[in-house]
Every structure is written in C-alpha cells, then in structure tokens.
Design a protein around this motif. Structure first.
Motif, PDB file in Angstrom:
ATOM      1  N   GLY A   1      29.008  50.154  32.073  1.00 54.27           N
ATOM      2  CA  GLY A   1      28.223  50.819  31.044  1.00 54.27           C
ATOM      3  C   GLY A   1      28.663  50.527  29.624  1.00 54.27           C
ATOM      4  N   LYS A   2      29.686  49.718  29.441  1.00 56.43           N
ATOM      5  CA  LYS A   2      30.168  49.515  28.078  1.00 56.43           C
ATOM      6  C   LYS A   2      30.190  48.036  27.699  1.00 56.43           C
ATOM      7  N   GLY A   3      30.550  47.208  28.623  1.00 56.13           N
ATOM      8  CA  GLY A   3      30.753  45.806  28.272  1.00 56.13           C
ATOM      9  C   GLY A   3      29.579  44.923  28.640  1.00 56.13           C
ATOM     10  N   SER A   4      29.765  44.146  29.684  1.00 59.26           N
ATOM     11  CA  SER A   4      28.848  43.041  29.938  1.00 59.26           C
ATOM     12  C   SER A   4      27.490  43.482  30.480  1.00 59.26           C
ATOM     13  N   PHE A   5      26.524  42.629  30.261  1.00 54.49           N
ATOM     14  CA  PHE A   5      25.218  42.814  30.891  1.00 54.49           C
ATOM     15  C   PHE A   5      24.561  41.450  31.079  1.00 54.49           C
TER      16      PHE A   5
ATOM     17  N   SER B   1       4.656  32.697  28.497  1.00 52.68           N
ATOM     18  CA  SER B   1       3.345  32.381  27.931  1.00 52.68           C
ATOM     19  C   SER B   1       3.576  31.270  26.906  1.00 52.68           C
ATOM     20  N   GLY B   2       3.271  30.035  27.315  1.00 48.32           N
ATOM     21  CA  GLY B   2       3.603  28.892  26.462  1.00 48.32           C
ATOM     22  C   GLY B   2       5.099  28.848  26.254  1.00 48.32           C
ATOM     23  N   GLU B   3       5.527  28.799  24.987  1.00 52.53           N
ATOM     24  CA  GLU B   3       6.977  28.749  24.748  1.00 52.53           C
ATOM     25  C   GLU B   3       7.592  30.142  24.577  1.00 52.53           C
ATOM     26  N   TYR B   4       6.751  31.182  24.748  1.00 51.44           N
ATOM     27  CA  TYR B   4       7.251  32.542  24.497  1.00 51.44           C
ATOM     28  C   TYR B   4       7.432  33.370  25.773  1.00 51.44           C
ATOM     29  N   ALA B   5       8.294  34.361  25.653  1.00 54.60           N
ATOM     30  CA  ALA B   5       8.547  35.268  26.777  1.00 54.60           C
ATOM     31  C   ALA B   5       7.681  36.509  26.608  1.00 54.60           C
ATOM     32  N   GLY B   6       6.970  36.867  27.677  1.00 56.74           N
ATOM     33  CA  GLY B   6       6.166  38.100  27.638  1.00 56.74           C
ATOM     34  C   GLY B   6       7.072  39.312  27.760  1.00 56.74           C
ATOM     35  N   PHE B   7       8.129  39.157  28.560  1.00 65.77           N
ATOM     36  CA  PHE B   7       9.030  40.291  28.721  1.00 65.77           C
ATOM     37  C   PHE B   7      10.449  39.844  29.015  1.00 65.77           C
ATOM     38  N   VAL B   8      11.357  40.798  28.856  1.00 64.96           N
ATOM     39  CA  VAL B   8      12.790  40.558  29.012  1.00 64.96           C
ATOM     40  C   VAL B   8      13.327  41.626  29.956  1.00 64.96           C
ATOM     41  N   GLU B   9      14.261  41.246  30.822  1.00 62.77           N
ATOM     42  CA  GLU B   9      14.909  42.252  31.674  1.00 62.77           C
ATOM     43  C   GLU B   9      16.419  42.213  31.461  1.00 62.77           C
ATOM     44  N   ILE B  10      17.016  43.393  31.429  1.00 62.70           N
ATOM     45  CA  ILE B  10      18.468  43.509  31.211  1.00 62.70           C
ATOM     46  C   ILE B  10      19.059  44.398  32.294  1.00 62.70           C
ATOM     47  N   VAL B  11      20.158  43.950  32.870  1.00 59.21           N
ATOM     48  CA  VAL B  11      20.842  44.755  33.906  1.00 59.21           C
ATOM     49  C   VAL B  11      22.293  44.950  33.495  1.00 59.21           C
ATOM     50  N   ARG B  12      22.737  46.198  33.527  1.00 59.35           N
ATOM     51  CA  ARG B  12      24.131  46.504  33.197  1.00 59.35           C
ATOM     52  C   ARG B  12      24.668  47.473  34.240  1.00 59.35           C
ATOM     53  N   SER B  13      25.893  47.265  34.641  1.00 62.63           N
ATOM     54  CA  SER B  13      26.511  48.148  35.626  1.00 62.63           C
ATOM     55  C   SER B  13      26.604  49.574  35.051  1.00 62.63           C
ATOM     56  N   MET B  14      26.412  50.579  35.889  1.00 61.54           N
ATOM     57  CA  MET B  14      26.505  51.962  35.397  1.00 61.54           C
ATOM     58  C   MET B  14      27.041  52.874  36.488  1.00 61.54           C
ATOM     59  N   ASP B  15      27.961  53.716  36.112  1.00 62.15           N
ATOM     60  CA  ASP B  15      28.572  54.639  37.058  1.00 62.15           C
ATOM     61  C   ASP B  15      27.655  55.827  37.312  1.00 62.15           C
ATOM     62  N   TYR B  16      27.526  56.206  38.572  1.00 66.37           N
ATOM     63  CA  TYR B  16      26.694  57.355  38.952  1.00 66.37           C
ATOM     64  C   TYR B  16      27.171  58.648  38.290  1.00 66.37           C
ATOM     65  N   GLU B  17      28.493  58.725  38.061  1.00 59.94           N
ATOM     66  CA  GLU B  17      29.093  59.928  37.451  1.00 59.94           C
ATOM     67  C   GLU B  17      28.362  60.301  36.166  1.00 59.94           C
ATOM     68  N   GLU B  18      27.855  59.297  35.442  1.00 55.53           N
ATOM     69  CA  GLU B  18      27.224  59.566  34.139  1.00 55.53           C
ATOM     70  C   GLU B  18      25.953  60.414  34.257  1.00 55.53           C
ATOM     71  N   VAL B  19      25.335  60.390  35.452  1.00 50.77           N
ATOM     72  CA  VAL B  19      24.062  61.120  35.605  1.00 50.77           C
ATOM     73  C   VAL B  19      24.085  62.081  36.791  1.00 50.77           C
ATOM     74  N   LYS B  20      25.261  62.199  37.401  1.00 46.94           N
ATOM     75  CA  LYS B  20      25.401  62.989  38.629  1.00 46.94           C
ATOM     76  C   LYS B  20      24.891  64.424  38.466  1.00 46.94           C
ATOM     77  N   ASN B  21      25.101  64.999  37.282  1.00 41.00           N
ATOM     78  CA  ASN B  21      24.692  66.396  37.069  1.00 41.00           C
ATOM     79  C   ASN B  21      23.179  66.588  37.169  1.00 41.00           C
TER      80      ASN B  21
END
Ligand SMILES: Cc1cc2nc3c(=O)[nH]c(=O)nc-3n(C[C@H](O)[C@H](O)[C@H](O)COP(=O)(O)OP(=O)(O)OC[C@H]3O[C@@H](n4cnc5c(N)ncnc54)[C@H](O)[C@@H]3O)c2cc1C
Length: 483
Positions: free
Chosen positions: A331-335, A345-365
């Motif tokens: 949740g802090k460093g790499s993604f 679409s031609g030379e452009y990107a319609g969308f971007v996706e980002i994935v980053r590791s995250m600890d369940y503890e952050e949302v457990k409540n």
C-alpha cells in the motif's frame, strides 16, 4: 428436482472454467455452479461508460510456440480460439527510485540487457539465469504428470538465493522486478515460485487482445457446446455426504445437483465450510484454516480523456523506494500500471489500470458492511489512496491527473464481496519455502468423490491455475487428459 451430471464444479472462476472445459472435452457432462451473476471470479470484467475493465487477469507468460501455457491451451483445445497480443521489444519498464530499466522478453535478450545495466555483475547474472532457466525449463507437461519437481527449489528462499549470487542491491532489486505478480516476500517466497513465474514472463508475455471476457466466453462456449451447463446465481451452501461420498450439493435457492464427482474451485477454507463430514479430520481442517493468505490489492481503473494519454504496450513496475518486495511496501511503495490493448485507440490509450498490493487490515473494520452502503469515510480513504498513486505517476508523466476523465477503485473488500475469497486475498494461500509441505494441499480429499482445484492448491495465476486444473482433471479421467 435433482439434476444429475458426471461432474459438478463449484465456482466458475478461472479454475472452474478450465476444469469444465477439460472434462467436457473428455466427454463428461459437467455443471458449473457460480454464486455471482457473472462468471470469471477474480478475472470477471465490469463495464463503465462503455469501457470494459479486466479485474484480475492482465497478462501472463509462456505463450510462445512450445512453451508451457501454449501447450496447456492446446490440451484444453482452445489454442486456436484465444486471440493474444504478445509483448515485443521492451515488455517491462521497471522504475526503482529514479532509475529506469527497460526489460525485454526472451532469456538471451534479458541476460544481455542485465549485463548492459550491470557490466561488473556479468558472472552473477549468468549464474542467476542458469538456475532460473533450469527450474523453469523443468516445468514441462511430462514432468508435471510424473510429479517431477526438485525439492531443493521448493525449500530454498528466493531472496536467499539472490543474495548468494550478488551483493549488488540494485541488481538484487531488479531481479525481483515483477514480484508483485507473486506477492513476493523475502521471508517466504520460494526460489521455485520466483523462478517459475519470472521464467514464464521472461520467456514471453501476452494479454488477451479483446480483454479477459473474450477468454471466459471461449471457455463457457466450449462447455455449453458439449452439453455442459454454466449456471450463475447458484451459491452452493452445503455438500450432502453419506459415509465418504458426496451425494449432492445444495444451493441457497434450494436447488440440488447430483453427480458422480464434485470439484470445488473455492478457497479451501470455503470448501471446508460446506461440509462437516467426519472424513475431513479436525487436524486437516485445523491445518488448512491456519494457513496464511497473500495480501489483497488496491486497483485503480481509469478512463482517460480522448487522445490525452499515449498507449504503451510495456507494463510498468513502479517503485518509489528501494523496498521492492511486495510484502515490504504494502500500500505504500510499488505498483503496476499498464494500458490494455483492448482500450487502444490509434496511438492513444482509452484506459489505464493500476494494481497495488494492499493489506486487508486496512479495511477489516468494514467487513460486515454492504458495498453500496459503505461510508463517505471509505470513499475518501480510497480517493486518498488513488491520489497518492497519481502523484507518483505525475513524476513520470507530468499532468497525468489532468488527462483523467473518470476513475474507479477497488480494495480487498471488493474481492471478498465478489469472490468470497478470505481477506480479499489476491493469490490465495501462501506457500512458504520454510513450511512448504505444511502449506501444500492435495487435489484429492478424504471424501472419495470430492476434488480440489484453484489458485490455493499449487500456485496462482494463469499458469498455476491451468496446471492445477490439469492435475485435478487427470484424477477424474485418467492420465489421458494430457493426450
Ligand atoms: C488484482 C489481481 C490481479 C491479477 N493479475 C493477474 C495477472 O496479471 N496474471 C495472472 O496470471 N494472474 C493474475 N491474478 C491471479 C488470477 O486472477 C487468479 O489466480 C485466478 O483468477 C484465480 O482463479 P480461481 O478459479 O482459483 O479462483 P476464483 O477466481 O476466486 O474462483 C472461485 C469462484 O467461485 C465462486 N464462489 C465462491 N463461493 C461460492 C459458492 N459457495 N458457490 C458457488 N460459487 C462460489 C466465486 O464467485 C468465483 O467465481 C490476479 C489476481 C488479482 C486479484
């Protein structure tokens, strides 16, 4: 009314669909029972403003001629039916602090590039790749069938091995450039896992030309064409057992399905919750329930403004510190960031996706809250997390935020909601090299006609899940599954 099949498969995620396709090809009539409205599990897609996003399958390796994933597609009978885009030239851009490395696929290209970056480490690079190649090349269909795996590779730590090869911290960090793809952990990740996954992506890397749905559609159609059924909104709540045999499985709507054999593709702890059969001894239950799960993930799905952001076929692994191991920087460093081909679409990107590791503890409540009713606080929390990522990206792509039309986020809670996976884990049960055999789970169970499959059994991802699906199905049909 009871409905009878040769095999009932619980869950229609990647593993359930692969097993269904394999068994259908072998002449079985299968029934897949999926709790959600959509199939795919961790690889389901969703659409916003006409853009279809992939959730848990972005790219995978070993797709070149004769390479293992390609061979498995052939065995399953879908090789000609899946449309792939293979990465050419620079496949990965790795940024560690302010240093940037361009990594190609192909073992020779990879070696050459590493030596260019670290000329004084030529010998270390060669030693490293010799071992990685030998472990990866050992992963053949024939060896899998014969159960040939080198025990030492399973019981050696990836980090231990890398440290023994080189003292150069920058090289050590670069060698685990894609460790987010296996939830890399200095303390637990085995050399085997590191070598097989790194080897697989270095040998070749691809994504689905039209996104993951095109793939799950192919699998579903293969099953249906061979008189199998794929049923959604069918949550299995109980396995009826007489002695050491399952007689049927019962869904939450009261429907009942009988079969000769049953495969559960669920996280093993969820499978255990479906039966209190004495065949599954308390010691087995305790061992499985005590195993750790990999961290979850935070994803940002971004629709870009028209012609605002250039498409790039390379996958970016971005680290803003030298703590590059997934477990060190949750949740802090790499993604990971990439522009899917399906949005090009031609030379452009319609969308971007980002994935980053995250600890369940952050949302457990918030575990027991309903997704639509989660608080403003949760929304703000997700927004802050996304903004943090945008700020890092802005150092590479100035004004990145200005190019965004709209974005959506997900957390481990989302995965828990949709797939039921405990703690919203990304890759299921962790296989520690220190306790490899304790964390191993067999595809067989003590219930004679209940078999297990899925990412928690051997290893995760397209390759791990495909391999386990082959192994599970071979038990039901005999060795000829490999023919
Ligand atoms: C964010 C993310 C990114 C990833 N990226 C990649 C990648 O780029 N490349 C790669 O190779 N791998 C990637 N993976 C890993 C890969 O997606 C998984 O390993 C794989 O999809 C797991 O498949 P599975 O069938 O084992 O599990 P699941 O997909 O979890 O399937 C289980 C299915 O069972 C259903 N189910 C649960 N309980 C019940 C019940 N009681 N009754 C009926 N059905 C039920 C669930 O809804 C689900 O559909 C990623 C994973 C994540 C989370």
């Amino acid at each position: 009314m009871k409905k009878t099949f040769d095999t009932v498969i619980i869950g229609a995620g990647l593993s359930g669909l692969l097993c269904g396709t394999l068994l259908s090809k072998k002449g079985q009539r299968v029934c897949l029972l999926e709790k959600n409205n959509n199939i795919g599990g961790a690889i389901q897609t969703f659409t916003r403003k006409g853009v279809t996003f992939d959730t848990g399958m972005h790219f995978f390796g070993s797709v070149g001629k004769g390479q293992i994933q390609r061979e498995i597609f052939k065995i399953i009978g879908i090789d000609e039916k899946v449309d792939l885009i293979e990465k050419k030239g620079t496949a990965f851009n790795v940024i560690i602090n302010d240093k940037e490395y361009e990594i190609p696929t192909g073992f020779d290209n990879f070696q050459k590039k590493l030596v260019e970056y670290f000329p004084k480490e030529k010998h270390s690079v060669e030693l490293y790749l010799k071992r990685i190649k030998s472990i990866y090349n050992n992963l053949t269909i024939e060896n899998l069938y014969k159960g040939i795996v080198n025990k030492t590779d399973l019981e050696t730590g990836a980090f231990e091995f890398i440290k023994s090869i080189t003292d150069n911290i920058d090289l050590q960090n670069l060698l685990v450039f894609n460790n987010s793809l296996y939830a890399g952990d200095k303390e637990t990740t085995s050399l085997y896992m590191h070598a097989v996954i790194t080897g697989s992506y270095i040998s070749s890397t691809a994504e689905f030309k039209e996104g993951t749905k095109s793939f799950t559609d192919v699998l579903k159609n293969e099953i249906i064409q061979r008189s199998g059924v794929v049923l959604t909104t069918k949550e299995v709540v109980r396995l009826e057992t007489v002695k050491d045999i399952i007689t049927s499985c019962i869904c939450s709507d009261g429907s009942e399905y009988t079969a000769e054999n049953f495969i559960s593709s669920l996280h093993p702890s969820l499978t255990l919750s479906l039966t209190d059969s004495n065949c599954l001894k308390s010691i087995y239950r305790k061992r499985i329930l005590g195993l750790n799960n990999s961290a979850g993930s935070f994803l940002v799905y971004i629709i870009m403004k028209d012609s605002a952001f250039k498409y790039n076929s390379s996958i970016f692994f971005i680290n803003n510190s030298d703590k590059v191991w997934s477990s060190e920087n949750k949740g802090k460093g790499s993604f990971t960031m990439y522009t899917p081909y399906s949005g090009k679409s031609g030379e452009y990107a319609g969308f971007v996706e980002i994935v980053r590791s995250m600890d369940y503890e952050e949302v457990k409540n918030l575990k027991n809250t309903r997704s639509k009713l989660r608080s403003e606080e949760y929304k703000q929390f997700k927004k802050d997390k996304a903004e943090d990522i945008f700020e890092i990206i802005s150092k590479i792509y100035p004004n990145f935020k200005d190019k965004i039309e709209e974005y959506y986020t997900s957390t481990p809670l989302t995965y828990n909601d949709y797939t039921g996976i405990p703690e919203g884990s990304m890759y299921g049960i962790v296989k520690s090299y220190k306790t490899f055999f304790e964390s191993s789970i067999s595809v067989r169970t003590k219930i004679k006609n209940l078999f297990l499959t899925g990412q928690s059994i051997n290893f995760h991802g397209m390759l791990g899940v495909s391999i386990t699906s082959l192994l599970t199905c071979s038990l039901l049909t005999g060795a000829e599954i490999y023919d």
